[in-house]
Design an enzyme around this catalytic site. Structure first.
Site, PDB file in Angstrom:
ATOM      1  N   HIS A  90     -11.469  -1.414  62.193  1.00 29.37           N
ATOM      2  CA  HIS A  90     -12.849  -1.591  62.655  1.00 29.37           C
ATOM      3  C   HIS A  90     -13.286  -0.427  63.535  1.00 29.37           C
ATOM      4  CE1 HIS A  90     -12.839  -6.250  61.996  1.00 29.37           C
ATOM      5  NE2 HIS A  90     -12.848  -5.554  60.876  1.00 29.37           N
ATOM      6  N   ASN A  93      -5.764 -10.519  61.193  1.00 31.58           N
ATOM      7  CA  ASN A  93      -6.364  -9.315  61.758  1.00 31.58           C
ATOM      8  C   ASN A  93      -5.404  -8.127  61.758  1.00 31.58           C
ATOM      9  OD1 ASN A  93      -8.904 -10.490  62.411  1.00 31.58           O
ATOM     10  ND2 ASN A  93      -7.965 -11.471  64.200  1.00 31.58           N
ATOM     11  N   ARG A 129     -31.280 -23.715  60.220  1.00 31.95           N
ATOM     12  CA  ARG A 129     -30.044 -24.139  60.895  1.00 31.95           C
ATOM     13  C   ARG A 129     -28.924 -24.505  59.906  1.00 31.95           C
ATOM     14  NH1 ARG A 129     -33.705 -27.094  64.566  1.00 31.95           N
ATOM     15  NH2 ARG A 129     -33.886 -25.894  66.495  1.00 31.95           N
ATOM     16  N   GLU A 139      -9.795 -19.449  64.501  1.00 31.45           N
ATOM     17  CA  GLU A 139      -8.913 -18.618  65.325  1.00 31.45           C
ATOM     18  C   GLU A 139      -8.697 -19.226  66.705  1.00 31.45           C
ATOM     19  OE1 GLU A 139     -10.116 -14.535  65.456  1.00 31.45           O
ATOM     20  OE2 GLU A 139      -9.776 -14.221  63.327  1.00 31.45           O
ATOM     21  N   ARG A 188      -4.705 -17.996  62.576  1.00 34.97           N
ATOM     22  CA  ARG A 188      -5.540 -17.146  61.739  1.00 34.97           C
ATOM     23  C   ARG A 188      -5.584 -15.720  62.264  1.00 34.97           C
ATOM     24  NH1 ARG A 188     -11.479 -18.614  59.150  1.00 34.97           N
ATOM     25  NH2 ARG A 188     -11.787 -16.617  58.129  1.00 34.97           N
ATOM     26  N   LYS A 217     -15.877 -16.699  57.477  1.00 33.66           N
ATOM     27  CA  LYS A 217     -16.348 -15.710  58.440  1.00 33.66           C
ATOM     28  C   LYS A 217     -17.593 -15.009  57.885  1.00 33.66           C
ATOM     29  CE  LYS A 217     -12.340 -14.352  61.212  1.00 33.66           C
ATOM     30  NZ  LYS A 217     -11.496 -13.217  61.616  1.00 33.66           N
ATOM     31  N   HIS A 229     -13.896  -0.671  53.588  1.00 36.77           N
ATOM     32  CA  HIS A 229     -13.227  -1.489  54.594  1.00 36.77           C
ATOM     33  C   HIS A 229     -11.719  -1.540  54.358  1.00 36.77           C
ATOM     34  CE1 HIS A 229     -12.265  -4.605  57.418  1.00 36.77           C
ATOM     35  NE2 HIS A 229     -11.868  -5.416  56.460  1.00 36.77           N
ATOM     36  N   HIS A 239      -6.627  -4.580  61.291  1.00 40.40           N
ATOM     37  CA  HIS A 239      -8.078  -4.567  61.458  1.00 40.40           C
ATOM     38  C   HIS A 239      -8.540  -4.004  62.792  1.00 40.40           C
ATOM     39  CE1 HIS A 239      -7.951  -6.861  57.820  1.00 40.40           C
ATOM     40  NE2 HIS A 239      -9.266  -7.015  57.802  1.00 40.40           N
ATOM     41  N   GLU A 296      -5.870  -4.776  51.242  1.00 34.57           N
ATOM     42  CA  GLU A 296      -5.956  -6.116  51.826  1.00 34.57           C
ATOM     43  C   GLU A 296      -4.875  -7.024  51.264  1.00 34.57           C
ATOM     44  OE1 GLU A 296      -7.529  -7.511  54.224  1.00 34.57           O
ATOM     45  OE2 GLU A 296      -9.336  -6.338  54.657  1.00 34.57           O
ATOM     46  N   LYS A 320      -4.405 -16.951  51.876  1.00 34.37           N
ATOM     47  CA  LYS A 320      -5.532 -16.928  52.823  1.00 34.37           C
ATOM     48  C   LYS A 320      -6.018 -18.346  53.118  1.00 34.37           C
ATOM     49  CE  LYS A 320      -9.065 -15.181  55.174  1.00 34.37           C
ATOM     50  NZ  LYS A 320     -10.087 -14.262  54.624  1.00 34.37           N
TER      51      LYS A 320
END
Length: 378
Positions: free
Chosen positions: A264, A257, A125, A243, A253, A147, A277, A260, A189, A233
């Site tokens: 994606h 994206n 956990r 977000e 935030r 993330k 990516h 993206h 990026e 960032k």
């Protein structure tokens, strides 16, 4: 250790980002200071290529600070960021008998960082997570903000969580060992950061890219530029870690994206094999720019500036041969959908993004923008 301290405030936690050449050799005692004396074991998660370059120096530094080190290597590439790989990583952590006060150090690019981060969040956990990113994309983007995720057959990053690292070490000398496509991916990026939220950062990045004529020059950016990218960032994440901010006031935030949504879908449609990516993000920005232009938000001169910046990042793989309908189908599984609609991040100008409800982007507009954007870098 040459570094800059940036603070990301998560619940009861602070993350320092350390930037400088050669700092991997000194990270051991910094890690000991952060984790305290009760941590005995650190598992370094990496891949064979990166470990071959930097595994020895990182391990030596950690052992000098009285840590016991174990290594686990994963495959190299986006297709290995999967549930199967995650299961194998978790099995190794159990076999290694890690305790809750032990930690994982992710040594590699964004794929390694995402997988290792999710494993750290899930094992017992939650155990300590440290990031040592070795690609430009991971240094300025993927390692910052917590993330973590893996891909599924349906889409990219659909299984994951937010889990902040305890510390990030960015050794800028690692950029010299990157293949040209990895540099292109990272600089796309970097362009994204400035384009959506900081015109000054965009122009500084643009001028650096214009000054480069060789791969070697792209691999040696000013340290101040790397720090500025990280600071941007971190600033966004510190205001909106998960977000949760809907309004666009420079603190959501969700602006990160930008590019993206299409990226994606492009990666999913090609089974994570055709694009890095950041390369997909390069095309994603151009598609978002075309949508912005067609909606009357973005002047054509600003779109041309964006196109030029993406071109300067390097040659992107062809995208005009990817089936458009497979991209549209992949968009239907975008994780940012709300009430059945995609929240598009578009531009009003370079440096100022805007969140648009998906109902404004009609099927006809989307397809024409895909047609134009996926040809823009050829």
């Amino acid at each position: 250790m040459k570094n800059i301290k940036l603070h990301i405030t998560a619940p009861k936690q602070r993350c320092d980002i350390n930037v400088g050449p050669g700092i991997f050799s000194d990270l051991g005692f910094e890690v000991r200071r952060i984790l305290g004396g009760s941590t005995r074991t650190i598992v370094i998660i990496s891949n064979a290529r990166v470990s071959g370059h930097y595994g020895t120096v990182v391990s030596r530094s950690l052992r000098n600070a009285d840590f016991r080190i174990k290594h686990w290597l994963m495959g190299d590439g986006e297709r290995y960021k999967s549930m199967r790989t995650l299961e194998r990583a978790l099995a190794f952590l159990s076999q290694a008998q890690l305790e809750r006060n032990d930690a994982i150090l992710a040594l590699g690019g964004g794929v390694v960082g995402d997988l290792a981060g999710l494993a750290a969040a899930l094992h017992l956990r939650g155990i300590g997570l440290l990031q040592a990113p070795t690609t430009l994309l991971a240094q300025i983007d993927a390692s910052i903000g917590g993330k973590t995720a893996v891909n599924t057959g349906v889409g990219k990053n659909l299984v994951g969580t937010f889990y902040q690292p305890r510390g990030i070490w960015i050794d800028t000398t690692t950029l010299k060992t990157l293949p040209e496509r990895e540099l292109t991916s990272g600089w796309c990026e970097a362009v994204k950061h400035g384009a959506v939220g900081d015109r000054g950062l965009f122009l500084n990045t643009y001028e650096f890219l214009r000054s480069c004529s060789t791969r070697e020059q792209l691999a040696e950016p000013p340290e101040s530029l790397i720090r500025a990218q990280c600071a941007f960032k971190a600033r966004i994440v510190s205001h909106d870690e998960r977000e949760n901010v809907d309004r666009f006031d420079g603190k959501s935030r969700r602006i990160l994206n930008f590019g993206h949504t299409t990226a994606h879908a492009l990666e999913t449609a090609t089974h994570y094999r055709q694009f890095r990516h950041g390369e997909a993000v390069g095309y994603g920005m151009l598609v978002a720019g075309e949508i912005s232009l067609r909606l009357g938000l973005l002047p054509s001169s600003e779109l041309e500036l964006l196109r030029d910046a993406v071109r300067l990042c390097g040659q992107l793989p062809r995208a005009d041969n990817v089936d458009r309908e497979s991209i549209v189908r992949a968009l239907a599984h975008d994780k940012k959908r709300m009430h059945g609609q995609i929240k598009w991040i578009l531009l009003e100008r370079i440096g100022k993004g805007r969140i648009i409800d998906g109902k404004e982007v009609t099927s006809r507009l989307l397809r024409s923008s895909l047609q134009a954007g996926l040809r823009s870098n050829l």
